[in-house]
Design an enzyme around this catalytic site. Sequence first.
Site, mmCIF file in Angstrom:
data_model
loop_
_atom_site.group_PDB
_atom_site.id
_atom_site.type_symbol
_atom_site.label_atom_id
_atom_site.label_comp_id
_atom_site.label_asym_id
_atom_site.label_seq_id
_atom_site.Cartn_x
_atom_site.Cartn_y
_atom_site.Cartn_z
ATOM 1 N N PRO A 155 8.243 1.843 -3.055
ATOM 2 C CA PRO A 155 7.377 2.654 -2.198
ATOM 3 C C PRO A 155 5.944 2.726 -2.714
ATOM 4 O O PRO A 155 4.988 2.632 -1.932
ATOM 5 C CB PRO A 155 8.054 4.028 -2.230
ATOM 6 C CG PRO A 155 9.493 3.725 -2.539
ATOM 7 C CD PRO A 155 9.449 2.575 -3.482
ATOM 8 N N TYR A 156 5.789 2.877 -4.020
ATOM 9 C CA TYR A 156 4.456 2.942 -4.615
ATOM 10 C C TYR A 156 3.740 1.604 -4.475
ATOM 11 O O TYR A 156 2.566 1.549 -4.077
ATOM 12 C CB TYR A 156 4.579 3.339 -6.085
ATOM 13 C CG TYR A 156 3.275 3.393 -6.840
ATOM 14 C CD1 TYR A 156 2.289 4.324 -6.508
ATOM 15 C CD2 TYR A 156 3.023 2.531 -7.902
ATOM 16 C CE1 TYR A 156 1.094 4.386 -7.208
ATOM 17 C CE2 TYR A 156 1.837 2.587 -8.616
ATOM 18 C CZ TYR A 156 0.879 3.505 -8.260
ATOM 19 O OH TYR A 156 -0.309 3.565 -8.966
ATOM 20 N N ALA A 157 4.458 0.515 -4.778
ATOM 21 C CA ALA A 157 3.854 -0.811 -4.660
ATOM 22 C C ALA A 157 3.430 -1.095 -3.223
ATOM 23 O O ALA A 157 2.391 -1.730 -2.985
ATOM 24 C CB ALA A 157 4.832 -1.879 -5.147
ATOM 25 N N SER A 159 2.338 1.059 -1.035
ATOM 26 C CA SER A 159 1.089 1.777 -0.760
ATOM 27 C C SER A 159 -0.097 1.067 -1.395
ATOM 28 O O SER A 159 -1.180 0.987 -0.809
ATOM 29 C CB SER A 159 1.186 3.226 -1.243
ATOM 30 O OG SER A 159 1.156 3.321 -2.658
ATOM 31 N N LYS A 160 0.098 0.529 -2.575
ATOM 32 C CA LYS A 160 -1.009 -0.132 -3.264
ATOM 33 C C LYS A 160 -1.265 -1.538 -2.729
ATOM 34 O O LYS A 160 -2.401 -2.030 -2.775
ATOM 35 C CB LYS A 160 -0.745 -0.152 -4.769
ATOM 36 C CG LYS A 160 -0.836 1.229 -5.412
ATOM 37 C CD LYS A 160 -2.204 1.854 -5.199
ATOM 38 C CE LYS A 160 -2.402 3.122 -5.997
ATOM 39 N NZ LYS A 160 -3.778 3.665 -5.856
#
Length: 247
Positions: A155-157, A159-160
């Site tokens: 999920p974080y990757a 967004s980035k």
Amino acid sequence: MNTTENPTRVALVTGGSGGIGTSIVERLAADGFAVAVHYAGRAAAAEAVVASAVAQGARAIAVQGDVADEHQMARVFDSVEAEFGGIDVVVNTAGIMINGPIATFDLADLDRMHRTNIRGAFVVSQLSANRLRSGGALINFSTSQTRGQLAGYGPYAASKAAVEGMTLVLARELRGKDITVNAVAPGPVATPLFLEGKSDELIEHFSKVVPLERLGQPDDVAEVVALLAGPGRWINGQTLFVNGGLA
């Protein structure tokens, strides 16, 4: 203030009240920038960073706003311009990281993270595109996990990865304005954001998978930002992976 009377370059650092952002503020202040330390809710921490920059001989102010709120951030840009006469560099470090497996990830957490990391980066990029002075630089922040494929970081990757996409397109859209647009993608850096919730064993693992066999330090990232904010004018439309050689 007339900028011809004040040739000092001006930098706005979002998320400047802690972690990598603070190191960037300190480095740019040491390089002679006037600095605006942006914060969302940590007013005391931001004022402490301002005091440190002023102690170095820099001009500095603290500015507050939600990066995902275009009206609040427009006021932030207004405040910086009113104080210093313009803005030359925007370093957008503000972001949050929530990890977990994609199959069971809480969608409310996904929305909260994407609001800051994607919408926030878009708002700051949009304002920067319209308000940076010629010769300026926008530096967004991604993560080396966009190509690391480490379980739990999906999920974080995601967004980035969106930040990288908009950054590289914006660099092309600003053709002719003499404004560079790049993304910095750190690997494991010893900040509260990275260390929170990790065991000593996991932290040791991360330090050993890096060929340089250590975690990065905020100053390692600040060095690269200083290059992009200053002499690195021929670097444009790129994502720089600052990770000690991590694949």
